[in-house]
Design an enzyme around this catalytic site. Structure first.
Site, short mmCIF file in Angstrom:
data_model
loop_
_atom_site.label_atom_id
_atom_site.label_comp_id
_atom_site.label_asym_id
_atom_site.label_seq_id
_atom_site.Cartn_x
_atom_site.Cartn_y
_atom_site.Cartn_z
N GLY A 130 0.81 -1.21 0.00
CA GLY A 130 0.00 0.00 0.00
C GLY A 130 0.85 1.26 0.00
O GLY A 130 2.04 1.24 0.30
N CYS A 131 0.20 2.38 -0.32
CA CYS A 131 0.93 3.65 -0.45
C CYS A 131 1.39 4.19 0.90
O CYS A 131 2.56 4.57 1.06
CB CYS A 131 0.06 4.68 -1.17
SG CYS A 131 -1.62 4.85 -0.52
N TYR A 132 0.50 4.22 1.89
CA TYR A 132 0.91 4.65 3.22
C TYR A 132 2.03 3.74 3.74
O TYR A 132 3.01 4.19 4.34
CB TYR A 132 -0.26 4.58 4.19
CG TYR A 132 -1.22 5.75 4.14
CD1 TYR A 132 -0.76 7.06 4.12
CD2 TYR A 132 -2.60 5.54 4.14
CE1 TYR A 132 -1.65 8.13 4.10
CE2 TYR A 132 -3.49 6.60 4.12
CZ TYR A 132 -3.02 7.89 4.09
OH TYR A 132 -3.89 8.95 4.07
#
Length: 345
Positions: free
Chosen positions: A148-150
């Protein structure tokens, strides 16, 4: 040219994948699916792709997509990805999954935060797709779970420091702010212009479902259980993530030691930039790129180390990283199709 396909082309990550594939020297997009836009020309739905993608959206048929493709990107939500992956793999296609369905090793943890898992037998096969840490495993993988990006914005700065024992594994705090594209393309009241413009707010403050993914990888790096306090925020801009992480240093760890550790870990990495003293990461400096910027400062009053990272949530945080993984899986130059400079301003 190597044929690839996308399942789920109507969201932001799907569109970003099409943009990147269109500029790739060795990949050819042969099919892209969408339940919402089935039968419609891609460049009529997304005018930005006009002249670059001459396809029409097809149905979500995993076996049909796999028949003509060496690799399939799954850009569909969780649950839909786990339903499609077994058929894609059985048909002989390699798979890069952009959902969370195969990122968490423990099925009980996954089901606590997401939903019942219909393909738990694939969890042991899936390789976690952060190439900076798992490059060799990705090269031989059939199924890659794209982070994921986070998560990427937190793991890239923290993992080398935990491995080197420079920071305490407990008491870690991460505050991350993302552009609204990170919330997806579906219509939601809280994401309309009048709600987001000139507004800045935290959300999921009682527990964000990317937290166990972060804790899994941080615990592996530390060799001990890590508990992370993570708070996401919504920024009034289209794309980009800036994360600020607070960590308690161990003896001898200062800003110079942190930069030296990062340089040792990432000095040869094509997509990680360790910034010099006096510079801190900025989202505009990575917009549209597959790069991560890292910066560090020490708070003289509290003694805490402040770690900063910036990335584009749609490229290094999603589709660009998926392309990086696909390049490795297909035996291509890891940077192919990903050499774009940032868009400025």
């Amino acid at each position: 040219m190597i044929p690839v396909a996308i399942m789920g082309g109507s969201g932001y990550t799907g569109v970003e994948l099409m943009r990147l594939i269109a500029g790739h020297p060795e990949l050819e997009l042969v099919a892209v699916s969408s339940g919402q836009f089935k039968g419609q020309a891609v460049d009529q739905v997304f005018g930005a792709l006009e002249g670059a993608v001459n396809l029409s959206f097809v149905d979500h048929d995993a076996r049909a997509l796999a028949q003509g493709a060496a690799l399939v990107f799954l850009a569909v939500p969780h649950k839909a990805a786990m339903a499609a992956a077994p058929d894609l793999l059985a048909a002989g296609a390699k798979v890069v999954d952009l959902s969370a369905d195969f990122r968490i090793h423990d099925v009980a943890v996954y089901e606590k935060w997401y939903a019942p898992h219909s393909a738990p037998e694939l969890l042991a096969q899936a390789v976690y797709g952060l190439p900076e840490f798992y490059r060799n495993q990705v090269k031989g993988a059939q199924l890659v779970a794209n982070p994921g990006c986070y998560v990427t914005s937190v793991l890239v700065p923290l993992v080398p420091l935990l491995k080197a024992g420079l920071v305490e594994p407990q008491g870690l705090i991460a505050d991350s702010a993302s552009g609204v594209s990170g919330a997806g393309r579906s219509a939601k009241l809280g994401l309309i212009h009048g709600e987001v413009h000139e507004n800045f707010k935290a959300y999921a403050v009682d527990g964000h479902r990317h937290t166990p993914e972060m804790e899994q990888e941080l615990s592996l790096a530390a060799g001990a259980e890590v508990r992370l306090t993570f708070t996401p925020h919504l920024l009034p801009m289209d794309r980009g993530i800036l994360s600020t992480i607070y960590a308690r240093p161990r003896a001898g760890a200062d800003a110079e030691a942190v930069r030296a550790c990062w340089q040792k870990a990432y000095g040869e990495e094509p997509f990680v930039r360790v910034l010099p003293p006096g510079r801190l990461p900025a989202t505009k400096e990575v917009r549209g790129t597959n790069r991560v910027q890292l910066g560090v400062a020490v708070d003289p009053r509290s003694g805490l180390i402040k770690l900063f990272s910036a990335l584009d949530n749609l490229t290094k945080g999603a589709s660009g990283q998926a392309m990086q993984n696909a390049n490795l899986m297909l035996g291509l130059d890891e940077t192919a199709g990903l050499r774009e400079l940032a868009l400025t301003p």
